[in-house]
Design an enzyme around this catalytic site. Sequence first.
Site, PDB file in Angstrom:
ATOM      1  N   PRO A  42      -4.114  14.847   4.103  1.00 14.49           N
ATOM      2  CA  PRO A  42      -3.250  15.767   4.833  1.00 14.49           C
ATOM      3  C   PRO A  42      -3.229  17.170   4.250  1.00 14.49           C
ATOM      4  CG  PRO A  42      -1.949  14.194   3.568  1.00 14.49           C
ATOM      5  CD  PRO A  42      -3.371  13.702   3.548  1.00 14.49           C
ATOM      6  N   ASN A  43      -3.260  18.115   5.160  1.00 13.41           N
ATOM      7  CA  ASN A  43      -3.142  19.553   4.877  1.00 13.41           C
ATOM      8  C   ASN A  43      -4.398  20.169   4.273  1.00 13.41           C
ATOM      9  OD1 ASN A  43      -0.368  19.752   5.760  1.00 13.41           O
ATOM     10  ND2 ASN A  43       0.138  18.549   3.943  1.00 13.41           N
ATOM     11  N   ARG A  79      -4.098  28.003   3.000  1.00  8.57           N
ATOM     12  CA  ARG A  79      -2.963  27.295   2.394  1.00  8.57           C
ATOM     13  C   ARG A  79      -2.816  27.679   0.916  1.00  8.57           C
ATOM     14  NH1 ARG A  79      -3.156  20.950   0.652  1.00  8.57           N
ATOM     15  NH2 ARG A  79      -0.944  20.767   0.125  1.00  8.57           N
ATOM     16  N   TYR A  86      -4.876  26.770  -4.339  1.00 12.14           N
ATOM     17  CA  TYR A  86      -6.054  26.048  -3.840  1.00 12.14           C
ATOM     18  C   TYR A  86      -7.288  26.928  -3.627  1.00 12.14           C
ATOM     19  CZ  TYR A  86      -2.564  22.419  -3.070  1.00 12.14           C
ATOM     20  OH  TYR A  86      -1.575  21.489  -3.262  1.00 12.14           O
ATOM     21  N   ASN A 103      -9.856  12.932  -1.813  1.00 13.23           N
ATOM     22  CA  ASN A 103      -8.690  13.750  -2.145  1.00 13.23           C
ATOM     23  C   ASN A 103      -7.665  13.410  -1.081  1.00 13.23           C
ATOM     24  OD1 ASN A 103      -6.696  15.587  -2.586  1.00 13.23           O
ATOM     25  ND2 ASN A 103      -8.029  17.386  -2.664  1.00 13.23           N
ATOM     26  N   ALA A 146      -1.191  14.721  -0.588  1.00 17.68           N
ATOM     27  CA  ALA A 146       0.112  14.191  -0.974  1.00 17.68           C
ATOM     28  C   ALA A 146       0.173  12.663  -0.900  1.00 17.68           C
ATOM     29  CB  ALA A 146       1.200  14.801  -0.104  1.00 17.68           C
ATOM     30  N   ASP A 173      -4.404   0.044  -1.917  1.00 14.98           N
ATOM     31  CA  ASP A 173      -4.838  -1.309  -1.580  1.00 14.98           C
ATOM     32  C   ASP A 173      -6.164  -1.301  -0.825  1.00 14.98           C
ATOM     33  OD1 ASP A 173      -2.564  -2.214  -2.796  1.00 14.98           O
ATOM     34  OD2 ASP A 173      -1.573  -2.921  -0.972  1.00 14.98           O
ATOM     35  N   GLU A 184     -11.405   9.939  -7.435  1.00 16.61           N
ATOM     36  CA  GLU A 184     -10.326  10.768  -6.896  1.00 16.61           C
ATOM     37  C   GLU A 184     -10.523  12.207  -7.363  1.00 16.61           C
ATOM     38  OE1 GLU A 184      -5.627  10.327  -6.970  1.00 16.61           O
ATOM     39  OE2 GLU A 184      -6.429  11.184  -8.809  1.00 16.61           O
ATOM     40  N   HIS A 244      -8.575  16.161  -7.179  1.00 19.54           N
ATOM     41  CA  HIS A 244      -7.557  17.120  -6.758  1.00 19.54           C
ATOM     42  C   HIS A 244      -8.061  18.506  -7.110  1.00 19.54           C
ATOM     43  CE1 HIS A 244      -4.574  14.101  -5.860  1.00 19.54           C
ATOM     44  NE2 HIS A 244      -4.837  13.533  -7.016  1.00 19.54           N
ATOM     45  N   SER A 252      -6.213  21.247  -7.468  1.00 19.98           N
ATOM     46  CA  SER A 252      -5.301  21.848  -8.444  1.00 19.98           C
ATOM     47  C   SER A 252      -5.095  20.906  -9.627  1.00 19.98           C
ATOM     48  CB  SER A 252      -3.945  22.137  -7.779  1.00 19.98           C
ATOM     49  OG  SER A 252      -3.334  20.924  -7.366  1.00 19.98           O
ATOM     50  N   ARG A 306       1.855  20.849 -12.451  1.00 20.99           N
ATOM     51  CA  ARG A 306       2.724  21.150 -11.297  1.00 20.99           C
ATOM     52  C   ARG A 306       3.965  20.242 -11.319  1.00 20.99           C
ATOM     53  NH1 ARG A 306      -0.795  21.320  -6.033  1.00 20.99           N
ATOM     54  NH2 ARG A 306       1.080  22.424  -5.312  1.00 20.99           N
TER      55      ARG A 306
HETATM   56  C1  DQA Z   1      -3.933  18.127  -3.936  1.00 17.82           C
HETATM   57  C2  DQA Z   1      -2.696  17.984  -4.831  1.00 17.82           C
HETATM   58  C3  DQA Z   1      -1.593  17.250  -4.097  1.00 17.82           C
HETATM   59  O1  DQA Z   1      -0.442  17.141  -4.935  1.00 17.82           O
HETATM   60  C4  DQA Z   1      -1.199  18.003  -2.845  1.00 17.82           C
HETATM   61  O2  DQA Z   1      -0.222  17.298  -2.121  1.00 17.82           O
HETATM   62  C5  DQA Z   1      -2.368  18.319  -1.983  1.00 17.82           C
HETATM   63  C6  DQA Z   1      -3.593  18.794  -2.624  1.00 17.82           C
HETATM   64  C7  DQA Z   1      -5.024  18.934  -4.630  1.00 17.82           C
HETATM   65  O3  DQA Z   1      -6.168  18.872  -4.153  1.00 17.82           O
HETATM   66  O4  DQA Z   1      -4.772  19.645  -5.615  1.00 17.82           O
HETATM   67  O5  DQA Z   1      -2.295  18.276  -0.770  1.00 17.82           O
HETATM   68  O6  DQA Z   1      -4.447  16.835  -3.679  1.00 17.82           O
END
Ligand code: DQA
Length: 157
Positions: free
Chosen positions: A15-16, A23, A28, A80, A83, A93, A104, A106, A108, A113
């Site tokens: 998401p996002n 954003r 980011y 990634n 949230a 799962d 995984e 991220h 950031s 944070r």
């Molecule tokens: C994120 C970090 C998450 O905490 C956040 O909700 C994101 C982006 C990152 O790529 O740094 O949406 O996954």
Amino acid sequence: MAKTVERIIYVLNGPNLNLLGTREPATYGHATLADVEKLCVDTAAQFGLKADCRQSNREGELVDFIHEAHAKGVAGIVINAGAYSHTSIALHDAIVGVQIPTVEVHISNVYARESFRHHSFTARAAFASLCGFGIDGYRLAITGLAARIKANAQSKA
Ligand code: DQA
């Protein structure tokens, strides 16, 4: 000579992450999701892998992508989950359930944070987790995944 079948990895963004580029650029950066996906496709190609990139704002759709990866015999996953990393037992799962080597990412540094970002369900299911490298984390993740699944760097000759 028999042509070798191209191995596929899935790159899943949650998401996002479709908002990358606009954003919170201080957190980011300015690269867009299209830039991230190109980086992933190009990096994967260096190891003879095909990156199939997906993004969804819906938890269940991300679970479906993971199941689909299993059905298609995908060799690895970079995820990634945004949230959902911090909240989704369903994604944990799904990753554990399909037993596909998963990294995984991220963008950031989640540990620098808010404390609610310090726990990740997807990290627990993955064999490795990277954060804080900006979008270069995707390149590093694919490089580490390629080593894990024994995909060799392709010579340019
Ligand atoms: C994120 C970090 C998450 O905490 C956040 O909700 C994101 C982006 C990152 O790529 O740094 O949406 O996954």
